[in-house]
Design an enzyme around this catalytic site. Structure first.
Site, PDB file in Angstrom:
ATOM      1  N   CYS A 178       0.885  -1.279   0.060  1.00 27.72           N
ATOM      2  CA  CYS A 178       0.032   0.027  -0.140  1.00 27.72           C
ATOM      3  C   CYS A 178       1.094   1.262  -0.092  1.00 27.72           C
ATOM      4  O   CYS A 178       2.194   1.235  -0.251  1.00 27.72           O
ATOM      5  CB  CYS A 178      -0.909   0.066   1.271  1.00 27.72           C
ATOM      6  SG  CYS A 178      -0.297   0.036   2.793  1.00 27.72           S
ATOM      7  N   ASN A 204       2.247   1.387   4.334  1.00 24.22           N
ATOM      8  CA  ASN A 204       2.574   0.303   4.944  1.00 24.22           C
ATOM      9  C   ASN A 204       2.130   0.255   6.411  1.00 24.22           C
ATOM     10  O   ASN A 204       2.755  -0.264   7.333  1.00 24.22           O
ATOM     11  CB  ASN A 204       4.073  -0.144   4.848  1.00 24.22           C
ATOM     12  CG  ASN A 204       4.259  -1.576   5.175  1.00 24.22           C
ATOM     13  OD1 ASN A 204       5.450  -1.788   5.924  1.00 24.22           O
ATOM     14  ND2 ASN A 204       3.370  -2.469   5.050  1.00 24.22           N
ATOM     15  N   CYS A 245      -1.652   1.135   7.285  1.00 23.39           N
ATOM     16  CA  CYS A 245      -2.991   0.524   7.349  1.00 23.39           C
ATOM     17  C   CYS A 245      -3.409  -0.617   6.610  1.00 23.39           C
ATOM     18  O   CYS A 245      -3.927  -1.474   7.441  1.00 23.39           O
ATOM     19  CB  CYS A 245      -3.636   1.937   6.826  1.00 23.39           C
ATOM     20  SG  CYS A 245      -3.515   3.433   7.747  1.00 23.39           S
ATOM     21  N   ARG A 246      -3.380  -0.415   5.483  1.00 25.18           N
ATOM     22  CA  ARG A 246      -3.994  -1.696   4.774  1.00 25.18           C
ATOM     23  C   ARG A 246      -2.976  -2.801   4.510  1.00 25.18           C
ATOM     24  O   ARG A 246      -3.457  -4.174   4.659  1.00 25.18           O
ATOM     25  CB  ARG A 246      -4.336  -0.945   3.428  1.00 25.18           C
ATOM     26  CG  ARG A 246      -5.653  -0.216   3.098  1.00 25.18           C
ATOM     27  CD  ARG A 246      -5.689   0.791   1.848  1.00 25.18           C
ATOM     28  NE  ARG A 246      -4.567   1.548   1.595  1.00 25.18           N
ATOM     29  CZ  ARG A 246      -4.397   2.296   0.563  1.00 25.18           C
ATOM     30  NH1 ARG A 246      -5.269   1.989  -0.310  1.00 25.18           N
ATOM     31  NH2 ARG A 246      -3.619   2.910   0.393  1.00 25.18           N
ATOM     32  N   SER A 247      -1.913  -2.806   3.972  1.00 21.89           N
ATOM     33  CA  SER A 247      -1.094  -3.768   3.712  1.00 21.89           C
ATOM     34  C   SER A 247      -0.667  -4.532   4.769  1.00 21.89           C
ATOM     35  O   SER A 247      -0.608  -5.984   4.840  1.00 21.89           O
ATOM     36  CB  SER A 247       0.334  -3.413   2.747  1.00 21.89           C
ATOM     37  OG  SER A 247       1.006  -2.679   3.379  1.00 21.89           O
ATOM     38  N   ASP A 267      -8.093   4.144   0.744  1.00 23.23           N
ATOM     39  CA  ASP A 267      -7.018   4.442   1.627  1.00 23.23           C
ATOM     40  C   ASP A 267      -7.984   4.973   3.031  1.00 23.23           C
ATOM     41  O   ASP A 267      -8.626   6.021   2.971  1.00 23.23           O
ATOM     42  CB  ASP A 267      -6.255   5.552   1.376  1.00 23.23           C
ATOM     43  CG  ASP A 267      -5.060   6.066   2.298  1.00 23.23           C
ATOM     44  OD1 ASP A 267      -5.201   5.476   3.516  1.00 23.23           O
ATOM     45  OD2 ASP A 267      -4.274   6.840   1.894  1.00 23.23           O
TER      46      ASP A 267
END
Ligand code: 4NP
Length: 151
Positions: A10, A13, A15-17, A124
């Site tokens: 993401c 690195n 929040c999402r990934s 995001d």
């Protein structure tokens, strides 16, 4: 036997990934698969995941609190077999850093696994709410279920 290596990407690195990394790890055998995550940006290198991602993970039995942010490197394109990105911006940034067609072929939008060819982003959630993080969790869980089935 060599492990199959999967990289989640993401922007930050945090929040999402890291969530995608934790979720996929929970669905695959660690003897056969290695999973990591990175950001295209450098701002959060060395940082733990965002507390809202940690919370939504724990709520679902996934502990990502010990992960540490790092930035995508040229070597990652060699080391990893599959590279999943969260959104179109990540896709552009990652493809720009790849240095061969073989490397570019490894890169896939993660929600293509659920909505093939539709180019759907995992939005995001950084400036969003707790509910946005919950929505991200659900999207990533669905995608990781598909990935685990396909591998
Ligand atoms: P992520 O979210 O890409 O899901 O980790 C973000 C985290 C931090 C920033 C942007 C996105 N940032 O600009 O610091």
């Amino acid at each position: 036997m060599k492990k199959t290596k999967i990289l989640m990407v993401c922007l930050g690195n945090i929040c999402r990934s890291p969530l995608a990394e934790g979720i996929l790890r929970s669905k695959l055998d660690s003897d056969a698969f290695e999973i990591d995550s990175v950001g295209t940006g450098y701002w959060h290198v060395g940082d733990p995941p965002d507390s809202r991602s940690v919370k939504v993970g724990l709520k679902n039995g996934i502990d990502i609190s010990d992960l540490i942010g790092r930035q995508l490197s040229k070597e990652d394109f060699v080391d990893f077999d599959y590279i999943y990105v969260m959104d179109q911006n990540n896709l552009e940034d990652v493809l720009e850093k790849a240095s061969s067609d073989e490397q570019r072929r490894k890169v896939v939008m993660i929600l293509d696994t659920v909505f093939p060819g539709e180019k759907v982003d995992v939005p995001d959630p950084y400036h969003g709410t707790k509910e946005d993080f919950e929505r991200v969790y659900e999207m990533l869980d669905a995608a990781c279920t598909k990935i685990a089935e396909q591998l």
